[in-house]
Design a protein around this motif. Sequence first.
Motif, PDB file in Angstrom:
ATOM      1  N   MET A   1       0.861  -1.190   0.000  1.00  0.00           N
ATOM      2  CA  MET A   1       0.000   0.000   0.000  1.00  0.00           C
ATOM      3  C   MET A   1       0.895   1.237   0.000  1.00  0.00           C
ATOM      4  O   MET A   1       1.734   1.399   0.894  1.00  0.00           O
ATOM      5  CB  MET A   1      -0.891  -0.013   1.251  1.00  0.00           C
ATOM      6  N   LYS A   2       0.664   1.990  -0.965  1.00  0.00           N
ATOM      7  CA  LYS A   2       1.514   3.180  -1.074  1.00  0.00           C
ATOM      8  C   LYS A   2       0.781   4.371  -0.485  1.00  0.00           C
ATOM      9  O   LYS A   2      -0.402   4.571  -0.749  1.00  0.00           O
ATOM     10  CB  LYS A   2       1.849   3.414  -2.553  1.00  0.00           C
ATOM     11  N   LEU A   3       1.526   5.102   0.418  1.00  0.00           N
ATOM     12  CA  LEU A   3       0.896   6.242   1.079  1.00  0.00           C
ATOM     13  C   LEU A   3       1.222   7.522   0.336  1.00  0.00           C
ATOM     14  O   LEU A   3       2.341   7.707  -0.158  1.00  0.00           O
ATOM     15  CB  LEU A   3       1.390   6.374   2.515  1.00  0.00           C
ATOM     16  N   SER A   4       0.229   8.384   0.391  1.00  0.00           N
ATOM     17  CA  SER A   4       0.445   9.680  -0.263  1.00  0.00           C
ATOM     18  C   SER A   4       1.415  10.492   0.596  1.00  0.00           C
ATOM     19  O   SER A   4       1.538  10.246   1.811  1.00  0.00           O
ATOM     20  CB  SER A   4      -0.894  10.408  -0.388  1.00  0.00           C
ATOM     21  N   PRO A   5       2.105  11.445   0.038  1.00  0.00           N
ATOM     22  CA  PRO A   5       3.060  12.251   0.828  1.00  0.00           C
ATOM     23  C   PRO A   5       2.388  12.905   2.037  1.00  0.00           C
ATOM     24  O   PRO A   5       2.971  12.984   3.117  1.00  0.00           O
ATOM     25  CB  PRO A   5       3.548  13.294  -0.167  1.00  0.00           C
ATOM     26  N   GLU A   6       1.145  13.316   1.852  1.00  0.00           N
ATOM     27  CA  GLU A   6       0.433  13.966   2.980  1.00  0.00           C
ATOM     28  C   GLU A   6       0.195  12.975   4.116  1.00  0.00           C
ATOM     29  O   GLU A   6       0.380  13.274   5.291  1.00  0.00           O
ATOM     30  CB  GLU A   6      -0.889  14.527   2.458  1.00  0.00           C
ATOM     31  N   LYS A   7      -0.184  11.737   3.669  1.00  0.00           N
ATOM     32  CA  LYS A   7      -0.432  10.674   4.668  1.00  0.00           C
ATOM     33  C   LYS A   7       0.854  10.331   5.413  1.00  0.00           C
ATOM     34  O   LYS A   7       0.865  10.130   6.644  1.00  0.00           O
ATOM     35  CB  LYS A   7      -0.972   9.425   3.958  1.00  0.00           C
ATOM     36  N   GLN A   8       1.948  10.248   4.634  1.00  0.00           N
ATOM     37  CA  GLN A   8       3.259   9.932   5.224  1.00  0.00           C
ATOM     38  C   GLN A   8       3.608  10.978   6.292  1.00  0.00           C
ATOM     39  O   GLN A   8       4.076  10.654   7.399  1.00  0.00           O
ATOM     40  CB  GLN A   8       4.324   9.916   4.138  1.00  0.00           C
ATOM     41  N   LYS A   9       3.356  12.236   5.953  1.00  0.00           N
ATOM     42  CA  LYS A   9       3.658  13.339   6.862  1.00  0.00           C
ATOM     43  C   LYS A   9       2.824  13.203   8.149  1.00  0.00           C
ATOM     44  O   LYS A   9       3.325  13.311   9.272  1.00  0.00           O
ATOM     45  CB  LYS A   9       3.365  14.656   6.148  1.00  0.00           C
ATOM     46  N   ASN A  10       1.534  12.899   7.939  1.00  0.00           N
ATOM     47  CA  ASN A  10       0.635  12.727   9.095  1.00  0.00           C
ATOM     48  C   ASN A  10       1.077  11.563   9.969  1.00  0.00           C
ATOM     49  O   ASN A  10       1.037  11.636  11.205  1.00  0.00           O
ATOM     50  CB  ASN A  10      -0.799  12.475   8.599  1.00  0.00           C
ATOM     51  N   LEU A  11       1.499  10.493   9.282  1.00  0.00           N
ATOM     52  CA  LEU A  11       1.921   9.297  10.021  1.00  0.00           C
ATOM     53  C   LEU A  11       3.158   9.595  10.904  1.00  0.00           C
ATOM     54  O   LEU A  11       3.197   9.232  12.086  1.00  0.00           O
ATOM     55  CB  LEU A  11       2.240   8.168   9.039  1.00  0.00           C
ATOM     56  N   ILE A  12       4.097  10.251  10.288  1.00  0.00           N
ATOM     57  CA  ILE A  12       5.327  10.582  11.040  1.00  0.00           C
ATOM     58  C   ILE A  12       4.972  11.484  12.238  1.00  0.00           C
ATOM     59  O   ILE A  12       5.404  11.250  13.379  1.00  0.00           O
ATOM     60  CB  ILE A  12       6.361  11.255  10.107  1.00  0.00           C
TER      61      ILE A  12
ATOM     62  N   VAL B   1      -2.073   5.956  10.225  1.00  0.00           N
ATOM     63  CA  VAL B   1      -2.182   7.055  11.194  1.00  0.00           C
ATOM     64  C   VAL B   1      -3.169   6.673  12.292  1.00  0.00           C
ATOM     65  O   VAL B   1      -2.900   6.805  13.493  1.00  0.00           O
ATOM     66  CB  VAL B   1      -2.609   8.359  10.473  1.00  0.00           C
ATOM     67  N   ARG B   2      -4.285   6.107  11.817  1.00  0.00           N
ATOM     68  CA  ARG B   2      -5.321   5.700  12.776  1.00  0.00           C
ATOM     69  C   ARG B   2      -4.809   4.571  13.683  1.00  0.00           C
ATOM     70  O   ARG B   2      -5.001   4.594  14.903  1.00  0.00           O
ATOM     71  CB  ARG B   2      -6.546   5.244  11.986  1.00  0.00           C
ATOM     72  N   LEU B   3      -4.137   3.636  12.993  1.00  0.00           N
ATOM     73  CA  LEU B   3      -3.587   2.500  13.754  1.00  0.00           C
ATOM     74  C   LEU B   3      -2.554   2.967  14.789  1.00  0.00           C
ATOM     75  O   LEU B   3      -2.508   2.486  15.926  1.00  0.00           O
ATOM     76  CB  LEU B   3      -2.936   1.481  12.812  1.00  0.00           C
ATOM     77  N   THR B   4      -1.732   3.920  14.397  1.00  0.00           N
ATOM     78  CA  THR B   4      -0.722   4.467  15.322  1.00  0.00           C
ATOM     79  C   THR B   4      -1.408   5.116  16.523  1.00  0.00           C
ATOM     80  O   THR B   4      -1.009   4.918  17.684  1.00  0.00           O
ATOM     81  CB  THR B   4       0.158   5.501  14.589  1.00  0.00           C
ATOM     82  N   ILE B   5      -2.480   5.898  16.223  1.00  0.00           N
ATOM     83  CA  ILE B   5      -3.207   6.574  17.315  1.00  0.00           C
ATOM     84  C   ILE B   5      -3.819   5.539  18.264  1.00  0.00           C
ATOM     85  O   ILE B   5      -3.689   5.624  19.490  1.00  0.00           O
ATOM     86  CB  ILE B   5      -4.277   7.533  16.745  1.00  0.00           C
ATOM     87  N   VAL B   6      -4.466   4.512  17.653  1.00  0.00           N
ATOM     88  CA  VAL B   6      -5.117   3.478  18.479  1.00  0.00           C
ATOM     89  C   VAL B   6      -4.070   2.745  19.334  1.00  0.00           C
ATOM     90  O   VAL B   6      -4.229   2.560  20.541  1.00  0.00           O
ATOM     91  CB  VAL B   6      -5.909   2.491  17.572  1.00  0.00           C
ATOM     92  N   GLY B   7      -2.972   2.329  18.662  1.00  0.00           N
ATOM     93  CA  GLY B   7      -1.893   1.616  19.383  1.00  0.00           C
ATOM     94  C   GLY B   7      -1.314   2.481  20.486  1.00  0.00           C
ATOM     95  O   GLY B   7      -1.123   2.028  21.635  1.00  0.00           O
TER      96      GLY B   7
END
Lengths: 188, 238
Positions: A1-12, B22-28
Amino acid sequence: MKLSPEKQKNLILTAVVTATVIGGLWFLGIQGLKKKQVNDNKKLAKLQVDVKARSDAIQKEIDSRAQASAYQAFLVSFEEKMPRGNPPDTWLVKELGALAKRHHLELLNTALQPIKELSDFKFKDQPYQLVGFHFEFKGELSQIGKFLETIENSMPMVEVDEIHIISGSEVAPHIHTVDMRIAIITKS
Amino acid sequence: MLRLNLFYEQQRIQREKDYDPVRLTIVGGTLIILIILVVGAILYFKMEPLRKDIQGAEDQLKKLNAEYEALGKPVDFPRIQAQANAIQNHMEYRTLFATQLDILLDVIPTNCQMRLFKTARGMQQDEKSTPGRKKDAPPIITKTIVLRLEMAFEIYTEARSKVEVLQIRDQLVESFRRESRFRDWVHQVPDESGGSNVWNEVIVASSMADDPKGDSMASGLFEFKLPLVTKYQPRELK
C-alpha cells in the motif's frame, strides 16, 4: 500500500507525538513513581532510625535521671557528713575532740595541712579535695586502737594518712604518743 | 460494454480507511498510554501503605521530639556518676589502720613490746614502653602514678640469751607471714618452699640484738615493714 506524501507526513507526526506522550508518561510517571518509592523507602528507614534514636534518647534520659537522682541522694547524704566551714579546722577540732573525749583522750597540736598530691590522685577534675588534719594525743594502745576504729567507722570521709605511735618513757611505757594525720574530703 | 467494478473500489476505500497507519498508530499509542496509566495507578495504590507509614513515623517523631523537649535540660549523668564514683572509691578503697593495728597487737606475744608503729605513704611513677604502631615510629611511653603504702613497726624484746632473742624475732617473722587476717591488706609473696601457698610479705628492716650484761637480760630491737595493698587503680599521666 503506497501512502500519499500527505499521509506519510501525518503518520510521522502522529508517531512522533504518540512516542513523545508514551515516553513522557513512562519516564515522568512510572519511573518517577518508582523513584519516589525508592526515596520514600529511604525516608521511612531514616525516619524509623530517627524515631528509634529519639525514643532511646528519651529512655536513656529517664534512666539517667533515675540513676542520677540516686547518685545525687548519695552525694547529698555524703556531703552532709563533710566538715563544715572553710577552713574546716574549727569543725574538725570540735568533732574529733568530742570523739577523743569519749575515749578519754585529748587532742594536742592540731594543724591543717595541704595534701595536694594525694588529693590530685584521688579527686582530679572533681569538685572535692583532700585536706590534711594533723593532731597528737597520748594514750594506751587499746584506747588508741578504739579511737582509730571510731574515727574510721563513723567518718567515711576520713582516711588515716599517716600515723606514728611511739611508746612512752621508762616511767610509763604503756602510755604511747600518737602523731597522726588524717585526710578528709572537703568541697573545693 | 464496459463493465466497472465499483464494489472493488468501495472495498479498497474501506480497506484504506480500516488500515489507515495514522489511525492505527493513534489506536496503538492510546492503548499503550492506557496500559501505562493502569500500571501507574497500580503503583500509586501500592505505595499507599508506605505513605501511611511515613506519615505515622513523622507523627511519632514529632510527638517524641515534643516529649524530649518537655523533659527539659538533659542531666549531666557522666559528671554526677564520676563525682559519686570518686567518693565511693575513696570510701571503698581507703586503708583502715584500726583493723591492722588490732591484728598486730593480737599477733605480738606478751614478751614483746611494740615501741613504734608508723605508716608511710608514697607515690611512685611507673613508665611503660610499647612499640609504636607504624614501622620506625617512636615507642609509646605510658606514665602512671601508683599509690604505695607501707606499715612499719619496731618491737622490743628481752630473753635470757641472744639466741633466744633472735629466735623470738624469727617466730615474729613467721607469725606475721602466716597471719591469715592480714591477707586482704598485706602484699602476698609465693611460699619460699615453692609450694602453691602464699605468704604475707614481711621485710626485716633492722635487727639489733645485745648479749646479756651483768644482771640485765639479752635484748633485741627489730624493725619490720609490711608493704600494704592499695586498691586504687594507677592514675595515668597525660
